[in-house]
Design a protein around this motif. Sequence first.
Motif, PDB file in Angstrom:
ATOM      1  N   ASP A 161      53.708  -3.741  72.349  1.00 62.85           N
ATOM      2  CA  ASP A 161      53.016  -3.108  71.228  1.00 62.85           C
ATOM      3  C   ASP A 161      52.872  -4.158  70.125  1.00 62.85           C
ATOM      4  O   ASP A 161      53.863  -4.558  69.508  1.00 62.85           O
ATOM      5  CB  ASP A 161      53.836  -1.915  70.724  1.00 62.85           C
ATOM      6  N   PRO A 162      51.648  -4.631  69.872  1.00 60.34           N
ATOM      7  CA  PRO A 162      51.462  -5.714  68.898  1.00 60.34           C
ATOM      8  C   PRO A 162      51.832  -5.330  67.467  1.00 60.34           C
ATOM      9  O   PRO A 162      51.970  -6.207  66.612  1.00 60.34           O
ATOM     10  CB  PRO A 162      49.970  -6.054  69.017  1.00 60.34           C
ATOM     11  N   THR A 163      52.027  -4.060  67.198  1.00 57.98           N
ATOM     12  CA  THR A 163      52.408  -3.639  65.852  1.00 57.98           C
ATOM     13  C   THR A 163      53.921  -3.678  65.641  1.00 57.98           C
ATOM     14  O   THR A 163      54.391  -3.446  64.535  1.00 57.98           O
ATOM     15  CB  THR A 163      51.909  -2.215  65.553  1.00 57.98           C
ATOM     16  N   LYS A 164      54.675  -3.970  66.684  1.00 55.71           N
ATOM     17  CA  LYS A 164      56.143  -3.983  66.598  1.00 55.71           C
ATOM     18  C   LYS A 164      56.671  -5.403  66.662  1.00 55.71           C
ATOM     19  O   LYS A 164      56.177  -6.240  67.406  1.00 55.71           O
ATOM     20  CB  LYS A 164      56.766  -3.159  67.734  1.00 55.71           C
ATOM     21  N   ARG A 165      57.718  -5.655  65.876  1.00 53.96           N
ATOM     22  CA  ARG A 165      58.393  -6.958  65.900  1.00 53.96           C
ATOM     23  C   ARG A 165      59.753  -6.771  66.550  1.00 53.96           C
ATOM     24  O   ARG A 165      60.526  -5.909  66.146  1.00 53.96           O
ATOM     25  CB  ARG A 165      58.534  -7.528  64.493  1.00 53.96           C
ATOM     26  N   THR A 173      62.940  -7.476  58.885  1.00 54.58           N
ATOM     27  CA  THR A 173      61.548  -7.695  59.269  1.00 54.58           C
ATOM     28  C   THR A 173      61.293  -7.323  60.729  1.00 54.58           C
ATOM     29  O   THR A 173      60.201  -7.526  61.226  1.00 54.58           O
ATOM     30  CB  THR A 173      61.140  -9.157  59.052  1.00 54.58           C
ATOM     31  N   ASP A 184      61.410  -4.432  63.896  1.00 55.72           N
ATOM     32  CA  ASP A 184      61.455  -3.011  64.243  1.00 55.72           C
ATOM     33  C   ASP A 184      62.590  -2.720  65.211  1.00 55.72           C
ATOM     34  O   ASP A 184      63.179  -1.640  65.189  1.00 55.72           O
ATOM     35  CB  ASP A 184      60.123  -2.579  64.884  1.00 55.72           C
ATOM     36  N   SER A 188      57.826  -5.289  72.976  1.00 62.44           N
ATOM     37  CA  SER A 188      56.932  -6.254  72.339  1.00 62.44           C
ATOM     38  C   SER A 188      55.502  -6.156  72.858  1.00 62.44           C
ATOM     39  O   SER A 188      54.609  -6.812  72.320  1.00 62.44           O
ATOM     40  CB  SER A 188      57.465  -7.683  72.518  1.00 62.44           C
TER      41      SER A 188
END
Length: 136
Positions: free
Chosen positions: A27-31, A5, A7, A25
Amino acid sequence: MNTSTYDYIIVGAGSAGCVLANRLSADPTKRVLLLEAGPSDDLLWIKIPAGMTRLFSNKKVNWRYQGAKEPGFNNRTLYCPRGKTLGGSSSINGLVYMRGNSHDYDAWRDEGNEGWGWSDVLPYFKKSERQLRGGR
């Protein structure tokens, strides 16, 4: 823990690992998962320069590495303290910080390492510092 889950998985929350995790982090689209073997850096002795003597052999926050036998030192081993806490070795070094010698960076650039000259790296040093005493 299901690591699929994420990136990015960063092992080690030393200076570089923490900065990398922070940047990725953003980048809000990356975990991003940041793993550290040691505890948080909230130990009192980490917060005061004199605490370095207490951290020098503290196995809770220090890996306490020993080097290999050194022929040039009569086969003695050298002790190499390395941080095992948030901030890594930067958290156990008595609050010492230095940028390094500008001539070294320029020499690396001159040897073909584009982007490593002093004028190239200085903005990144300044970005990471929180200097409250004036000039930078």
